[in-house]
Design an enzyme around this catalytic site. Sequence first.
Site, PDB file in Angstrom:
ATOM      1  N   GLY A 121       0.866  -1.251  -0.205  1.00 57.76           N
ATOM      2  CA  GLY A 121       0.029  -0.026  -0.045  1.00 57.76           C
ATOM      3  C   GLY A 121       0.942   1.179  -0.197  1.00 57.76           C
ATOM      4  O   GLY A 121       1.845   1.193   0.679  1.00 57.76           O
ATOM      5  N   ARG A 142       1.161  -4.933  -5.722  1.00 61.23           N
ATOM      6  CA  ARG A 142       1.403  -6.224  -5.009  1.00 61.23           C
ATOM      7  C   ARG A 142       1.580  -7.291  -6.346  1.00 61.23           C
ATOM      8  O   ARG A 142       0.757  -7.319  -7.094  1.00 61.23           O
ATOM      9  CB  ARG A 142       0.147  -6.700  -4.190  1.00 61.23           C
ATOM     10  CG  ARG A 142      -0.166  -5.741  -3.266  1.00 61.23           C
ATOM     11  CD  ARG A 142      -1.443  -5.903  -2.160  1.00 61.23           C
ATOM     12  NE  ARG A 142      -2.028  -4.727  -1.782  1.00 61.23           N
ATOM     13  CZ  ARG A 142      -1.449  -4.230  -0.761  1.00 61.23           C
ATOM     14  NH1 ARG A 142      -0.632  -4.759  -0.003  1.00 61.23           N
ATOM     15  NH2 ARG A 142      -2.208  -3.096  -0.033  1.00 61.23           N
ATOM     16  N   ASP A 154       5.142  -5.322   5.846  1.00 62.84           N
ATOM     17  CA  ASP A 154       5.610  -6.748   6.273  1.00 62.84           C
ATOM     18  C   ASP A 154       5.983  -7.576   4.908  1.00 62.84           C
ATOM     19  O   ASP A 154       6.901  -8.238   4.953  1.00 62.84           O
ATOM     20  CB  ASP A 154       4.716  -7.317   7.150  1.00 62.84           C
ATOM     21  CG  ASP A 154       5.209  -6.939   8.763  1.00 62.84           C
ATOM     22  OD1 ASP A 154       6.156  -6.437   8.733  1.00 62.84           O
ATOM     23  OD2 ASP A 154       4.091  -7.292   9.246  1.00 62.84           O
ATOM     24  N   THR A 211       4.271   2.612   5.595  1.00 62.79           N
ATOM     25  CA  THR A 211       2.643   2.173   5.730  1.00 62.79           C
ATOM     26  C   THR A 211       1.951   3.020   6.508  1.00 62.79           C
ATOM     27  O   THR A 211       2.540   3.290   7.835  1.00 62.79           O
ATOM     28  CB  THR A 211       2.536   0.605   5.988  1.00 62.79           C
ATOM     29  OG1 THR A 211       1.387   0.330   6.394  1.00 62.79           O
ATOM     30  CG2 THR A 211       3.535   0.189   7.267  1.00 62.79           C
ATOM     31  N   ASP A 251      -0.266   2.152   8.445  1.00 58.42           N
ATOM     32  CA  ASP A 251      -1.061   1.391   9.669  1.00 58.42           C
ATOM     33  C   ASP A 251      -0.180   1.412  10.930  1.00 58.42           C
ATOM     34  O   ASP A 251      -0.610   0.880  11.906  1.00 58.42           O
ATOM     35  CB  ASP A 251      -1.054   0.236   9.083  1.00 58.42           C
ATOM     36  CG  ASP A 251      -2.155   0.009   7.697  1.00 58.42           C
ATOM     37  OD1 ASP A 251      -2.769   0.937   7.801  1.00 58.42           O
ATOM     38  OD2 ASP A 251      -1.840  -0.853   7.141  1.00 58.42           O
ATOM     39  N   ASP A 297       2.080  -0.888  11.765  1.00 61.84           N
ATOM     40  CA  ASP A 297       1.817  -2.195  12.216  1.00 61.84           C
ATOM     41  C   ASP A 297       3.192  -3.173  12.126  1.00 61.84           C
ATOM     42  O   ASP A 297       2.892  -4.180  11.704  1.00 61.84           O
ATOM     43  CB  ASP A 297       0.625  -2.883  11.046  1.00 61.84           C
ATOM     44  CG  ASP A 297       0.655  -2.867   9.662  1.00 61.84           C
ATOM     45  OD1 ASP A 297       1.859  -2.191   9.294  1.00 61.84           O
ATOM     46  OD2 ASP A 297       0.193  -3.446   8.929  1.00 61.84           O
ATOM     47  N   ARG A 342      -5.715  -1.462   9.476  1.00 60.86           N
ATOM     48  CA  ARG A 342      -5.983  -2.960   9.211  1.00 60.86           C
ATOM     49  C   ARG A 342      -5.976  -3.691  10.536  1.00 60.86           C
ATOM     50  O   ARG A 342      -6.846  -3.142  11.311  1.00 60.86           O
ATOM     51  CB  ARG A 342      -4.682  -3.505   8.270  1.00 60.86           C
ATOM     52  CG  ARG A 342      -4.614  -3.105   6.847  1.00 60.86           C
ATOM     53  CD  ARG A 342      -4.320  -3.932   6.129  1.00 60.86           C
ATOM     54  NE  ARG A 342      -3.167  -3.946   5.692  1.00 60.86           N
ATOM     55  CZ  ARG A 342      -2.422  -4.857   4.624  1.00 60.86           C
ATOM     56  NH1 ARG A 342      -3.086  -5.808   4.233  1.00 60.86           N
ATOM     57  NH2 ARG A 342      -1.249  -4.685   4.348  1.00 60.86           N
TER      58      ARG A 342
HETATM   59  P1  ATP Z   1       0.945  -2.912   3.250  1.00 56.29           P
HETATM   60  O1  ATP Z   1       1.091  -2.955   4.807  1.00 56.29           O
HETATM   61  O2  ATP Z   1       0.930  -1.550   2.924  1.00 56.29           O
HETATM   62  O3  ATP Z   1       0.101  -3.645   2.616  1.00 56.29           O
HETATM   63  P2  ATP Z   1       2.984  -4.916   2.654  1.00 56.29           P
HETATM   64  O4  ATP Z   1       4.491  -4.470   2.235  1.00 56.29           O
HETATM   65  O5  ATP Z   1       2.711  -5.621   3.847  1.00 56.29           O
HETATM   66  O6  ATP Z   1       2.324  -3.287   2.512  1.00 56.29           O
HETATM   67  P3  ATP Z   1       2.114  -6.902   0.737  1.00 56.29           P
HETATM   68  O7  ATP Z   1       0.900  -6.969  -0.208  1.00 56.29           O
HETATM   69  O8  ATP Z   1       1.782  -7.904   2.002  1.00 56.29           O
HETATM   70  O9  ATP Z   1       2.103  -5.277   1.218  1.00 56.29           O
HETATM   71  O10 ATP Z   1       3.259  -7.332   0.084  1.00 56.29           O
HETATM   72  C1  ATP Z   1       3.820  -6.666  -1.146  1.00 56.29           C
HETATM   73  C2  ATP Z   1       4.463  -7.522  -1.934  1.00 56.29           C
HETATM   74  O11 ATP Z   1       5.572  -8.151  -1.199  1.00 56.29           O
HETATM   75  C3  ATP Z   1       3.662  -8.773  -2.484  1.00 56.29           C
HETATM   76  O12 ATP Z   1       2.728  -8.472  -3.350  1.00 56.29           O
HETATM   77  C4  ATP Z   1       4.458  -9.721  -2.799  1.00 56.29           C
HETATM   78  O13 ATP Z   1       4.921  -9.541  -4.081  1.00 56.29           O
HETATM   79  C5  ATP Z   1       5.607  -9.532  -2.028  1.00 56.29           C
HETATM   80  N1  ATP Z   1       5.563 -10.671  -0.971  1.00 56.29           N
HETATM   81  C6  ATP Z   1       4.718 -10.333   0.027  1.00 56.29           C
HETATM   82  N2  ATP Z   1       4.843 -11.683   0.934  1.00 56.29           N
HETATM   83  C7  ATP Z   1       5.913 -12.289   0.328  1.00 56.29           C
HETATM   84  C8  ATP Z   1       6.570 -13.536   0.811  1.00 56.29           C
HETATM   85  N3  ATP Z   1       6.261 -14.355   1.543  1.00 56.29           N
HETATM   86  N4  ATP Z   1       7.699 -13.883  -0.129  1.00 56.29           N
HETATM   87  C9  ATP Z   1       8.087 -13.169  -0.969  1.00 56.29           C
HETATM   88  N5  ATP Z   1       7.354 -12.000  -1.505  1.00 56.29           N
HETATM   89  C10 ATP Z   1       6.329 -11.634  -0.730  1.00 56.29           C
END
Ligand code: ATP
Length: 322
Positions: free
Chosen positions: A13, A74, A105, A127, A129, A131, A173
């Site tokens: 995000g 994503r 994360d 982020t 959040d 979090d 979230r």
């Molecule tokens: P936000 O908290 O704002 O949603 P985020 O980084 O947690 O941010 P995610 O959608 O969970 O958002 O992850 C972003 C991208 O990171 C995913 O679309 C994927 O490409 C990659 N990713 C997530 N989890 C994994 C994993 N376990 N291994 C490898 N790549 C990952």
Amino acid sequence: MSERAIAVLTSGGDAPGMNAALRAVTRAGIAEGFRVIGIRRGYNGLLNKDVFDLKLRSVSNIINRGGTVLYTARSEEFNTPAGVKKAADSCRELGICGIVVIGGDGSFRGARDLSGQGIPCVGIPGTIDNDIACSDYTVGFDTAMNTAMEMIDKIRDTAQSHDRCSVVEVMGRRCGDIALQTGIATGATAILVPEVPYDFEKDVLGRIRAAQSVGKSHFVIVVAEGVGGIDKLAHDIEECTGIESRATVLGHVQRGGSPTIRDRVVASEMGSKAVDLLKQGIGNRVLAVQNGKIVDLDITEALSLERKFDYELYKTALKISI
Ligand code: ATP
């Protein structure tokens, strides 16, 4: 120009302050003699080699802008062992010797996997959040809270004029930090967060009635996204108390807007620090704010930590919101 290149991407995000971070990475990277490459749309851009050179002036006039000029996404394909390997191959073909990953994360899990494939990555928590367990603070949180606060202030004006109860859902979230802090800042009668289970009779109706008994005639109930159900909540409050009630979901307005000074400064410091680590060839690290200082931690270790909710602040909120 140096052959060595570092790259920067934003993932997950979007959050206000991401631009300030990538600006800092660009400027600090160039100052250290790196070529700096921008990767568009998160890990997707790495897989598709959708990249471009970032120069000193490419990042002019973006420190004040919300969103991310690199776009974010994503990526399902990256989230597989074959995807990670393909991304590492892309890095080698593009001459990228390190990547700064700005995200949450999930993005850090990707950064850990890519580091495991020999591409050093440093994560910056971006982020709204707040979090991320290892960090007291995430870039974007302050701006989102200020936006939510301003919106709730406006809602409160009209709630007061009509002697109403306004039930407002804020983002976050599974994390209740935005709700807790904006609830305190806007004088909410009740604050509902996912970290603390609530009882409708006691924690909502009881608090409204207690405030009513000491002369309050309008009420704001702030509800975290992770609790949800605000239409039913507003309906039930009206039915049980006779107070006209309205539900408002603030939504994505909280993700946009010009970053606050706090977000700009933390993002800038982290961007510069990320370059310092990559310069030393250090990867698999995530940056964090701990006790007011910026520190770096092993990503695997950081991801294994459990988030701590500020129960003391929650208790304070309950005491003074009457
Ligand atoms: P936000 O908290 O704002 O949603 P985020 O980084 O947690 O941010 P995610 O959608 O969970 O958002 O992850 C972003 C991208 O990171 C995913 O679309 C994927 O490409 C990659 N990713 C997530 N989890 C994994 C994993 N376990 N291994 C490898 N790549 C990952």
